[in-house]
Design a protein around this motif. Structure first.
Motif, PDB file in Angstrom:
ATOM      1  N   GLY A  83       0.779  -1.230   0.000  1.00 35.47           N
ATOM      2  CA  GLY A  83       0.000   0.000   0.000  1.00 35.47           C
ATOM      3  C   GLY A  83       0.807   1.274   0.000  1.00 35.47           C
ATOM      4  N   ASN A  84       2.109   1.223   0.268  1.00 40.89           N
ATOM      5  CA  ASN A  84       2.917   2.444   0.283  1.00 40.89           C
ATOM      6  C   ASN A  84       2.998   3.100  -1.094  1.00 40.89           C
ATOM      7  OD1 ASN A  84       3.743   2.814   3.020  1.00 40.89           O
ATOM      8  ND2 ASN A  84       5.154   1.092   2.818  1.00 40.89           N
ATOM      9  N   MET A  85       3.081   2.293  -2.138  1.00 44.96           N
ATOM     10  CA  MET A  85       3.209   2.861  -3.485  1.00 44.96           C
ATOM     11  C   MET A  85       1.915   3.558  -3.898  1.00 44.96           C
ATOM     12  SD  MET A  85       5.373  -0.242  -5.265  1.00 44.96           S
ATOM     13  CE  MET A  85       6.050   0.606  -6.686  1.00 44.96           C
ATOM     14  N   GLU A  86       0.789   2.921  -3.642  1.00 48.40           N
ATOM     15  CA  GLU A  86      -0.490   3.534  -3.976  1.00 48.40           C
ATOM     16  C   GLU A  86      -0.698   4.823  -3.180  1.00 48.40           C
ATOM     17  OE1 GLU A  86      -5.218   2.394  -4.404  1.00 48.40           O
ATOM     18  OE2 GLU A  86      -3.856   1.035  -3.367  1.00 48.40           O
ATOM     19  N   ARG A  87      -0.341   4.803  -1.909  1.00 47.55           N
ATOM     20  CA  ARG A  87      -0.477   5.992  -1.076  1.00 47.55           C
ATOM     21  C   ARG A  87       0.401   7.130  -1.600  1.00 47.55           C
ATOM     22  NH1 ARG A  87      -2.025   6.558   4.625  1.00 47.55           N
ATOM     23  NH2 ARG A  87      -2.487   4.341   4.527  1.00 47.55           N
ATOM     24  N   GLN A  88       1.621   6.809  -2.010  1.00 44.42           N
ATOM     25  CA  GLN A  88       2.516   7.838  -2.526  1.00 44.42           C
ATOM     26  C   GLN A  88       2.006   8.399  -3.846  1.00 44.42           C
ATOM     27  OE1 GLN A  88       6.604   6.687  -3.189  1.00 44.42           O
ATOM     28  NE2 GLN A  88       7.239   8.788  -3.617  1.00 44.42           N
ATOM     29  N   ARG A  89       1.533   7.527  -4.720  1.00 41.79           N
ATOM     30  CA  ARG A  89       1.001   8.002  -6.001  1.00 41.79           C
ATOM     31  C   ARG A  89      -0.160   8.967  -5.788  1.00 41.79           C
ATOM     32  NH1 ARG A  89      -3.277   7.339  -8.872  1.00 41.79           N
ATOM     33  NH2 ARG A  89      -4.124   5.881  -7.337  1.00 41.79           N
ATOM     34  N   GLU A  90      -1.062   8.620  -4.893  1.00 43.01           N
ATOM     35  CA  GLU A  90      -2.221   9.471  -4.642  1.00 43.01           C
ATOM     36  C   GLU A  90      -1.808  10.785  -3.971  1.00 43.01           C
ATOM     37  OE1 GLU A  90      -5.781  11.126  -4.674  1.00 43.01           O
ATOM     38  OE2 GLU A  90      -5.188   9.308  -5.769  1.00 43.01           O
ATOM     39  N   GLU A  91      -0.823  10.740  -3.080  1.00 48.62           N
ATOM     40  CA  GLU A  91      -0.363  11.971  -2.435  1.00 48.62           C
ATOM     41  C   GLU A  91       0.317  12.893  -3.430  1.00 48.62           C
ATOM     42  OE1 GLU A  91       0.447  14.812   0.590  1.00 48.62           O
ATOM     43  OE2 GLU A  91      -1.085  13.274   0.255  1.00 48.62           O
ATOM     44  N   ARG A 126      -0.360  13.062  -6.623  1.00 51.04           N
ATOM     45  CA  ARG A 126      -1.458  13.637  -7.402  1.00 51.04           C
ATOM     46  C   ARG A 126      -2.093  14.803  -6.642  1.00 51.04           C
ATOM     47  NH1 ARG A 126      -6.634  12.856  -6.507  1.00 51.04           N
ATOM     48  NH2 ARG A 126      -8.163  13.401  -8.136  1.00 51.04           N
ATOM     49  N   ARG A 127      -2.350  14.618  -5.352  1.00 52.49           N
ATOM     50  CA  ARG A 127      -2.966  15.679  -4.552  1.00 52.49           C
ATOM     51  C   ARG A 127      -2.082  16.920  -4.514  1.00 52.49           C
ATOM     52  NH1 ARG A 127      -2.950  18.083   0.193  1.00 52.49           N
ATOM     53  NH2 ARG A 127      -1.043  17.035   0.863  1.00 52.49           N
ATOM     54  N   LEU A 128      -0.781  16.726  -4.342  1.00 48.75           N
ATOM     55  CA  LEU A 128       0.150  17.855  -4.289  1.00 48.75           C
ATOM     56  C   LEU A 128       0.222  18.591  -5.622  1.00 48.75           C
ATOM     57  CD1 LEU A 128       3.032  16.139  -2.297  1.00 48.75           C
ATOM     58  CD2 LEU A 128       1.575  17.995  -1.458  1.00 48.75           C
ATOM     59  N   LEU A 129       0.241  17.853  -6.715  1.00 46.15           N
ATOM     60  CA  LEU A 129       0.347  18.488  -8.031  1.00 46.15           C
ATOM     61  C   LEU A 129      -0.917  19.251  -8.395  1.00 46.15           C
ATOM     62  CD1 LEU A 129       2.232  15.804 -10.176  1.00 46.15           C
ATOM     63  CD2 LEU A 129       3.157  17.809  -9.004  1.00 46.15           C
ATOM     64  N   LEU A 130      -2.062  18.781  -7.946  1.00 39.69           N
ATOM     65  CA  LEU A 130      -3.312  19.478  -8.255  1.00 39.69           C
ATOM     66  C   LEU A 130      -3.423  20.816  -7.534  1.00 39.69           C
ATOM     67  CD1 LEU A 130      -5.868  16.520  -8.314  1.00 39.69           C
ATOM     68  CD2 LEU A 130      -5.103  17.920 -10.245  1.00 39.69           C
ATOM     69  N   PHE A 170       3.971   5.871 -11.179  1.00 33.91           N
ATOM     70  CA  PHE A 170       4.487   7.130 -10.633  1.00 33.91           C
ATOM     71  C   PHE A 170       4.843   8.117 -11.738  1.00 33.91           C
ATOM     72  CE2 PHE A 170       7.688   9.801  -8.488  1.00 33.91           C
ATOM     73  CZ  PHE A 170       7.000  10.117  -7.327  1.00 33.91           C
ATOM     74  N   GLN A 171       5.428   7.626 -12.819  1.00 35.57           N
ATOM     75  CA  GLN A 171       5.862   8.518 -13.889  1.00 35.57           C
ATOM     76  C   GLN A 171       4.703   9.157 -14.648  1.00 35.57           C
ATOM     77  OE1 GLN A 171       7.745   6.116 -17.182  1.00 35.57           O
ATOM     78  NE2 GLN A 171       7.085   4.424 -15.873  1.00 35.57           N
ATOM     79  N   TYR A 172       3.495   8.577 -14.525  1.00 36.98           N
ATOM     80  CA  TYR A 172       2.335   9.109 -15.234  1.00 36.98           C
ATOM     81  C   TYR A 172       1.567  10.159 -14.436  1.00 36.98           C
ATOM     82  CZ  TYR A 172       3.040   4.835 -17.965  1.00 36.98           C
ATOM     83  OH  TYR A 172       3.577   3.827 -18.712  1.00 36.98           O
ATOM     84  N   VAL A 173       1.860  10.316 -13.177  1.00 36.70           N
ATOM     85  CA  VAL A 173       1.048  11.194 -12.322  1.00 36.70           C
ATOM     86  C   VAL A 173       1.039  12.637 -12.826  1.00 36.70           C
ATOM     87  CG1 VAL A 173       0.752  12.124  -9.991  1.00 36.70           C
ATOM     88  CG2 VAL A 173       1.313   9.707 -10.311  1.00 36.70           C
ATOM     89  N   PRO A 174       2.176  13.244 -13.229  1.00 34.83           N
ATOM     90  CA  PRO A 174       2.099  14.631 -13.699  1.00 34.83           C
ATOM     91  C   PRO A 174       1.177  14.803 -14.904  1.00 34.83           C
ATOM     92  CG  PRO A 174       4.369  14.018 -13.237  1.00 34.83           C
ATOM     93  CD  PRO A 174       3.567  12.762 -13.160  1.00 34.83           C
ATOM     94  N   ALA A 175       1.244  13.888 -15.870  1.00 35.24           N
ATOM     95  CA  ALA A 175       0.371  13.993 -17.038  1.00 35.24           C
ATOM     96  C   ALA A 175      -1.085  13.833 -16.651  1.00 35.24           C
ATOM     97  CB  ALA A 175       0.771  12.946 -18.089  1.00 35.24           C
ATOM     98  N   GLN A 176      -1.372  12.923 -15.743  1.00 28.14           N
ATOM     99  CA  GLN A 176      -2.749  12.726 -15.287  1.00 28.14           C
ATOM    100  C   GLN A 176      -3.258  13.951 -14.546  1.00 28.14           C
ATOM    101  OE1 GLN A 176      -2.197   9.190 -12.994  1.00 28.14           O
ATOM    102  NE2 GLN A 176      -2.209   7.827 -14.765  1.00 28.14           N
TER     103      GLN A 176
END
Length: 228
Positions: free
Chosen positions: A79-87, A89-93, A177-183
């Protein structure tokens, strides 16, 4: 057998949102040929008011990476990877579209900087095999681990012997992780991000390795993850 003919044995692929079209986003094989911007603007009703744009320098980039790791729990098995990906995303938004693109560019510059035969050899030993796509996902994971781990690995790939199996580390391939900025950019604007125009090397830097000389090239990693 050379690295590009190897089969990736460990992968991520668990957190891509439903309907996400991976082909629209960057990859090293296509030199990140992103689609041109199209579609009507998206209006973010209810979004908090944003401050003026600040320069996204390398220090701020790494600070955001570290902040995305704030929920990392070494006692958590999964769950650490999913949590980091979502965090992340939240920071970039919370940023402007321009800042998100700056962040994306810094990330891809780090991906290019880590495109080295030594790191591919490390990935191959740690995971028991690593294809070219897998190596992109490995570098994405390396960036997600933060500046200290990333820069130590770029300087000495064998430093990863003390990282890959650390408590709380689920995997060494973090494709999502690499897709989060584009998303995040598309979620904020309703448009696909413009094409990345920075460095995108075709071949890894450094000296090529083969399975026959991995033990000599990477004795520490070989001792921990020796093959066969």
């Amino acid at each position: 057998m050379e690295a590009e003919g190897s089969i990736r044995l460990r992968r991520g692929g668990r957190f891509l949102p439903s309907g996400f079209n991976r082909a629209r986003y960057f990859s090293y094989n296509t030199r990140w040929r992103l689609a041109t911007t199209r579609g009507a603007p998206f209006h973010n009703i209810g979004m908090p008011k944003r401050r003026g744009r600040f320069r996204m320098n390398v220090e701020r980039f790494w600070k955001l990476i570290e902040s995305s790791r704030s929920g990392f729990d070494p006692e958590r098995i999964d769950g650490n990877m999913e949590r980091q990906r979502e965090e992340l995303r939240r920071l970039l938004l919370q940023l402007s579209p321009e800042e998100i693109l700056d962040f994306r560019n810094h990330l891809l510059e780090r991906m290019a900087a880590a495109f080295h035969w030594d790191l591919w050899g490390a990935a191959y030993l740690i995971a028991g095999g690593c294809s070219d796509d897998g190596f992109a996902d490995f570098r994405s994971w390396l960036i997600s681990m933060g500046r200290r781990v990333f820069e130590a690995a770029v300087s000495d790939a064998e430093s990863l012997a003390d990282v890959a199996d650390a408590p709380g580390v689920e995997d060494v391939f973090f494709e999502e992780f690499q897709y989060v900025p584009a998303q995040a950019y598309e979620e904020l604007t309703g448009q696909e991000p413009p094409e990345y125009a920075g460095p995108a090397p075709v071949e890894p830097a450094g000296e090529r390795w083969s399975e026959g000389n991995l033990a000599q090239r990477f004795p520490k990693l070989w001792a921990r993850y020796q093959q066969g």
